[in-house]
Every structure is written in structure tokens, then in C-alpha cells.
Enzyme design. Structure first.
Site, PDB file in Angstrom:
ATOM      1  N   LYS A  22      38.634  42.536  52.413  1.00  0.00           N
ATOM      2  CA  LYS A  22      37.967  43.844  52.281  1.00  0.00           C
ATOM      3  C   LYS A  22      36.506  43.735  52.715  1.00  0.00           C
ATOM      4  O   LYS A  22      36.026  44.546  53.509  1.00  0.00           O
ATOM      5  CB  LYS A  22      38.017  44.308  50.831  1.00  0.00           C
ATOM      6  CG  LYS A  22      37.070  45.463  50.487  1.00  0.00           C
ATOM      7  CD  LYS A  22      37.134  45.885  49.043  1.00  0.00           C
ATOM      8  CE  LYS A  22      36.262  45.090  48.137  1.00  0.00           C
ATOM      9  NZ  LYS A  22      34.826  45.436  48.176  1.00  0.00           N
ATOM     10  N   ASN A  23      35.817  42.706  52.248  1.00  0.00           N
ATOM     11  CA  ASN A  23      34.366  42.633  52.482  1.00  0.00           C
ATOM     12  C   ASN A  23      34.014  42.203  53.896  1.00  0.00           C
ATOM     13  O   ASN A  23      32.868  42.316  54.311  1.00  0.00           O
ATOM     14  CB  ASN A  23      33.711  41.722  51.446  1.00  0.00           C
ATOM     15  CG  ASN A  23      33.741  42.364  50.072  1.00  0.00           C
ATOM     16  OD1 ASN A  23      34.082  43.544  49.932  1.00  0.00           O
ATOM     17  ND2 ASN A  23      33.421  41.592  49.055  1.00  0.00           N
ATOM     18  N   CYS A 117      26.348  51.588  40.129  1.00  0.00           N
ATOM     19  CA  CYS A 117      27.448  50.610  40.094  1.00  0.00           C
ATOM     20  C   CYS A 117      27.625  50.165  38.648  1.00  0.00           C
ATOM     21  O   CYS A 117      26.667  50.065  37.886  1.00  0.00           O
ATOM     22  CB  CYS A 117      27.088  49.426  40.996  1.00  0.00           C
ATOM     23  SG  CYS A 117      28.471  48.299  41.167  1.00  0.00           S
ATOM     24  N   ARG A 122      21.850  48.200  42.132  1.00  0.00           N
ATOM     25  CA  ARG A 122      22.122  47.623  43.451  1.00  0.00           C
ATOM     26  C   ARG A 122      21.307  48.389  44.492  1.00  0.00           C
ATOM     27  O   ARG A 122      21.767  49.307  45.135  1.00  0.00           O
ATOM     28  CB  ARG A 122      23.618  47.680  43.763  1.00  0.00           C
ATOM     29  CG  ARG A 122      24.430  46.821  42.810  1.00  0.00           C
ATOM     30  CD  ARG A 122      25.899  46.855  43.128  1.00  0.00           C
ATOM     31  NE  ARG A 122      26.195  46.149  44.374  1.00  0.00           N
ATOM     32  CZ  ARG A 122      27.430  46.109  44.897  1.00  0.00           C
ATOM     33  NH1 ARG A 122      28.411  46.764  44.309  1.00  0.00           N
ATOM     34  NH2 ARG A 122      27.654  45.451  46.018  1.00  0.00           N
ATOM     35  N   ASP A 316      31.837  37.208  42.851  1.00  0.00           N
ATOM     36  CA  ASP A 316      33.061  38.020  42.797  1.00  0.00           C
ATOM     37  C   ASP A 316      34.231  37.280  42.170  1.00  0.00           C
ATOM     38  O   ASP A 316      35.295  37.873  41.980  1.00  0.00           O
ATOM     39  CB  ASP A 316      33.456  38.501  44.194  1.00  0.00           C
ATOM     40  CG  ASP A 316      32.447  39.500  44.737  1.00  0.00           C
ATOM     41  OD1 ASP A 316      32.473  39.775  45.940  1.00  0.00           O
ATOM     42  OD2 ASP A 316      31.614  39.981  43.946  1.00  0.00           O
ATOM     43  N   ARG A 408      41.101  49.282  44.999  1.00  0.00           N
ATOM     44  CA  ARG A 408      39.993  49.209  45.982  1.00  0.00           C
ATOM     45  C   ARG A 408      40.010  47.866  46.702  1.00  0.00           C
ATOM     46  O   ARG A 408      39.588  47.766  47.846  1.00  0.00           O
ATOM     47  CB  ARG A 408      38.647  49.359  45.271  1.00  0.00           C
ATOM     48  CG  ARG A 408      38.486  50.644  44.510  1.00  0.00           C
ATOM     49  CD  ARG A 408      37.089  50.817  44.032  1.00  0.00           C
ATOM     50  NE  ARG A 408      36.140  50.711  45.149  1.00  0.00           N
ATOM     51  CZ  ARG A 408      34.861  51.016  45.057  1.00  0.00           C
ATOM     52  NH1 ARG A 408      34.367  51.418  43.906  1.00  0.00           N
ATOM     53  NH2 ARG A 408      34.055  50.915  46.086  1.00  0.00           N
TER      54      ARG A 408
END
Ligand code: EPZ
Length: 462
Positions: A22-23, A117, A122, A316, A408
Site C-alpha cells: 500500500k505505502n 489521525c 501528523r 507500523d 485500508r
């Protein structure tokens, strides 16, 4: 909103291929705004954040085709559309990645300020300062960032913030600098593998970038970029999540397309804790991808973890490891250096019997014999993943509400885990009529997990 219902205790076993990252995918997709020709991206994961980025790029005039072979093909149709609107940007912070490409290619961008967030402040000050260093004129208007520039001009930019560098900030500035006039030097750039993947795409499009993966990027601007055909790297956080799930359930799994050289810090901690991590392929030690077997013999040792920018331990994976360390024999210490407030999962894990002492950015995790299933609430993507792992390892039943957080960043998580023998099912509490409005939540699917590892998907008719 969908709920996961998990019956704990099953030892995970079987084989899984790691999905695309995803990132990495999100900034790669934003780079479609830079191409003068067709851009083809492969191995893009089917996630709600990816669908949000596709919607956003559609708002920005990017025509898209999902090809039969699963690739995603784009061509800029209307370059006059430059407004990334609040309705999409507010759902996904990574929308900010369109800012740099827009102002570099179209000389104008209007992007809504990203929202808050769950795990802390952030900011995007480094993004904006970086673009200003390239000559962009930035102003705020009604909650939108307006960025304008005739043609960006190369400059020297320091991207380090109080908590290290910023990954999306580095992606934004790198994607802008490739079309700037002259040379850009980015000091204290993010070194994450996702930046390397983006640099590889931009170079395939004709950009001139040196130093990707190091804290110093040197970019010689070019006048235009062609199309390219690029495959997204595997998701290192998803790979790490599956590895922890196997370790926490005393399981044994094999992962294909495991991004080995992107997870050396995590593998090091797994080995310290007593989890066996073996490479089954005969690739070079520094291979980007490998086939890996993860085996746990339950007796887990405590560990000390401090999250750092890459190549340090990834923030993460902090929540997932907190679940694992709940089951270690002794006390562990976790310090969160990137997001000092990223502990929304602690209270929920405590509801399942976890024992914690928090002092600011540090949490002491006291090992317990076992966790106990309970109803818990998902709060952000990785906190939700840690609760799923806790439910898999716990005694009894765990229900996790608001699993849209998981959708997500994890492709059909319940199916992947059922494939490994987990007893997990998704229950949709949203009436079918409005389901489509909430991240296309999946229809009600009950996963029946027979004693064998092959899961059978049936669509329940309730
Ligand atoms: C990326 O976010 C990831 N997201 C995050 O993953 C990840 O947690 C994060 O990097 C850190 O590794 C994507 O790549 C889409 P930041 P990014 O918040 O780059 C400070 C997930 O779960 N900072 O910008 O947007 C900031 O306060 C997500 O997949 C500034 O000070 O991370 C933070 O402490 C969550 N000023 C640190 O840098 C700025 O202008 C990390 O940066 C920008 C950031």
C-alpha cells in the site's frame, strides 16, 4: 460497519503470497500525474486506500483502465483539473502525494489539508517547505493548500523533522524535483524501501535520480517524463503482520514474495524472541524478495524494541509486536520514537488481559500466560491488525468492530487468515443499500473453517 468474529486457538499453518505494498502503491499511483504517455502499474493491492487514490486521480483528470491481467493503466486525459477535494483527501492522508506532481507538471495545485489521525499529530510542514525551496508559492485558502509555480527550480532541501524524515514528504518532493530546472539535493531524505520503489519508477519514466534509499538524494531535473511499466514491491508491513500472527499462534507458515531486505530489523527481533525465520529459496542474502518459513515453538522471550526510521524497526509493526510480546515469558519494553502517541491499541489489548505500564512514549509489556477473547474496537490500521492477532492467539471469542480500518491496508484479511487455518469471519452490520457508501464493504461472507486448512467461502443468506 463490518465486524470480525474470531475463535482463538488455531495454530496458523499453510502458505501465502504477500500482496503488493500500500505505502509503495499510493505515491507510485500519484506519479501518473507526471507521465506524458501511458503508465502501467502491476501488483497494486485491492485496498480501500487504493480505491480512494483512484477516485482522487479521476478527479484530477487521469483516465484509468483495469486490464484483464490485473494491471492498472493510466493516461492523463484532462490536465486542467487540479483540485484534490476534501471529500477524498479527508479519508486518506496519503492524498497529499498528489501535491508535488501536480505543481511540477501543471504548475498549479489545490489540495485539501489532510485531516487528523488517530495516533497523533501528523503535520505536513516539511512537504510545504520542500516545495517552497523548489520555488513554489504556497498559500492556504479555505482549508486548501494552493501551490503555484511557473517552472520549479532545483535547490537544496533538508527533509529532517523532529521525529526523523517523512516518507510521503520525501516522495512528494522527489516527484516534484524530477521536472524542476536544474539540480535538487534532498538531505535527510527518507530511506524507506517505498522511496526506492518510487525512484525506480521515476527513473524508468526518464528521471535522473541518485541515492535512493540513502539520506541524500541528488536529482537532475528533466523537461518531461515518458510512460513506464512497473510492478509494485511486496508489502513489508503485511509480511511482518503475517509473520507475527504465525508466531503468536505457535504456528508454522511459508510466505512467498517476502521482502527480505526491507525487514531485516523485524527479522532480528523475531529471532531474539525465539521465532525461527528460515529462507527457503537460494537467492542472495540481500535479495529483495524471498520465500520464508516462520515457525514458533511458543516459548517466547521478551525483547526491547524502539521504533526508528528505516532501516530501524518500523513503527507500523509496533502494535503487532506488542501483541506478540504479551505472550513472552518476561517483561518487554517498547519505545515509539516516530509517533509517541501511537498506543491506541494498549487499552484494547488490556481488555483481553494484556498487562502494560506506560510512561510517555515507552510501554512496558508484562508477559501473560494467555490472552482472553473479548469485544474490542479497531482504531487505526495497525492497531486493528494487532487486535486481530490477539484474537487469533486468545482463548475464546473476540469480536472486532469497525474493521474498515483493516480494509485500508489488508486485502480481504479474513480470507488470507482463513487460508492459514484461522477461525475468522466477517459479519457486515451495514444494510446492503448503504454498504456501497462505506468503502465498498464486502457483502456478508461467512468463512467456515473445516479441520483441514482449505477454507470454504459461502455467502450467507441472512
Ligand atoms: C508513512 O507516512 C506511512 N504511510 C505510514 O504508514 C508510516 O507510519 C510513516 O510513514 C512512518 O514510517 C505511507 O507511506 C502512506 P509522516 P508519512 O507522518 O510519510 C513527522 C500505515 O499504517 N513529520 O509524514 O505520511 C511526523 O510528525 C501508515 O501504513 C513532520 O514533522 O509519515 C511523524 O512523526 C501509518 N513534518 C514523522 O515525521 C512533516 O511535514 C513521520 O512522518 C511530515 C512528517
Amino acid at each position: 460497519m463490518d465486524t470480525f468474529v474470531i475463535e482463538g486457538g488455531a495454530r496458523l499453518s499453510g502458505r501465502l503470497q504477500v500482496d503488493g505494498s500500500k505505502n509503495a502503491a499510493l505515491p507510485l499511483m500519484a506519479a501518473s500525474l507526471l507521465a506524458d504517455e501511458e503508465l502501467v502499474l502491476r501488483n497494486i493491492p485491492d485496498l480501500s486506500d487504493v480505491r480512494s487514490m483512484k477516485a482522487l486521480l479521476g478527479q484530477l483528470g487521469v483516465d484509468q483502465v483495469e486490464a484483464q491481467d490485473g494491471s492498472w493503466k493510466t493516461q492523463v486525459g484532462d490536465p486542467t483539473l487540479c483540485h484534490a477535494q476534501y471529500d477524498v483527501v479527508s479519508t486518506m492522508r496519503a492524498s497529499i502525494c498528489v501535491l508535488g506532481p501536480l505543481v511540477a507538471r501543471r504548475h498549479y495545485a489545490r489540495v485539501s489539508m489532510p485531516g487528523g489521525c488517530a495516533f497523533g499529530h501528523r503535520p505536513i510542514d516539511l512537504h510545504l517547505r520542500g516545495l517552497e525551496a523548489l520555488g513554489a508559492r504556497i498559500r492556504l485558502e479555505n482549508g486548501d493548500i494552493i501551490a503555484e509555480a511557473d517552472r520549479l527550480k532545483g535547490g537544496t532541501i533538508f527533509m529532517g523533522g523532529p521525529f526523523g524524515s517523512t516518507v510521503t514528504g520525501t516522495a512528494n518532493i522527489m516527484s516534484a524535483a524530477v521536472l524542476a530546472e536544474g539540480t535538487t539535493v534532498i538531505e535527510s531524505a527518507a530511506c524507506e524501501p517505498e522511496i526506492v520503489d518510487l525512484a525506480n519508477l521515476l527513473k524508468a519514466m526518464g528521471a535522473n535520480i541518485e541515492g535512493a534509499g540513502s539520506p541524500r538524494l541528488v536529482i537532475e531535473g528533466v523537461d518531461s517524463l515518458s510512460g513506464a511499466d512497473h510492478s509494485v514491491m511486496p508489502d513489508r508491513i503485511v509480511a511482518g503482520t503475517w509473520a507475527v500472527a504465525a508466531a503468536a499462534t505457535n504456528g508454522e507458515i511459508v510466505l512467498d514474495r517476502f521482502p527480505w531486505d526491507s525487514l531485516l530489523a523485524m527479522v532480528d527481533v523475531l529471532k531474539q524472541v525465539g521465532v525461527r525465520v528460515e529462507r527457503l529459496d537460494d537467492g542472495p542474502e540481500c535479495a529483495r524478495e524471498a520465500t520464508v518459513r516462520i515457525t514458533s515453538e511458543r516459548h517466547l522471550r521478551p525483547a526491547v524494541i524502539t521504533t526508528q526510521p528505516h532501516p530501524g524497526f518500523p513503527t507500523d509493526l509496533q502494535a503487532q509486536f506488542m501483541t506478540l510480546l504479551c505472550l513472552a515469558e518476561g517483561n518487554s519494553v517498547i519505545t515509539e520514537k516516530i509517533y509517541p502517541e501511537r498506543f491506541m491499541h494498549v487499552a484494547e489489548l488490556a481488555r483481553m488481559g494484556g498487562l502494560f505500564t506506560r510512561q510517555g512514549p515507552t510501554v512496558v509489556v508484562q508477559g501473560v500466560k494467555s490472552l482472553i477473547g473479548a469485544p474490542v474496537m479497531a482504531s487505526d490500521l495497525r492497531a486493528s491488525a494487532c487486535l486481530v492477532i490477539a484474537g487469533l492467539a486468545a482463548q475464546g471469542t473476540t469480536t472486532i468492530n469497525r474493521v474498515y480500518h483493516l480494509d485500508r491496508g489488508y486485502v480481504r484479511m479474513e480470507e488470507r487468515l482463513a487460508q492459514l487455518g484461522a477461525s475468522i469471519r466477517r459479519v457486515s452490520n451495514t444494510p446492503a443499500s448503504s454498504a456501497a457508501k462505506t468503502n465498498d464493504s464486502a457483502p456478508e461472507i461467512e468463512i467456515l473453517t473445516p479441520p483441514t486448512s482449505s477454507a470454504k467461502l459461502v455467502k450467507s443468506d441472512r
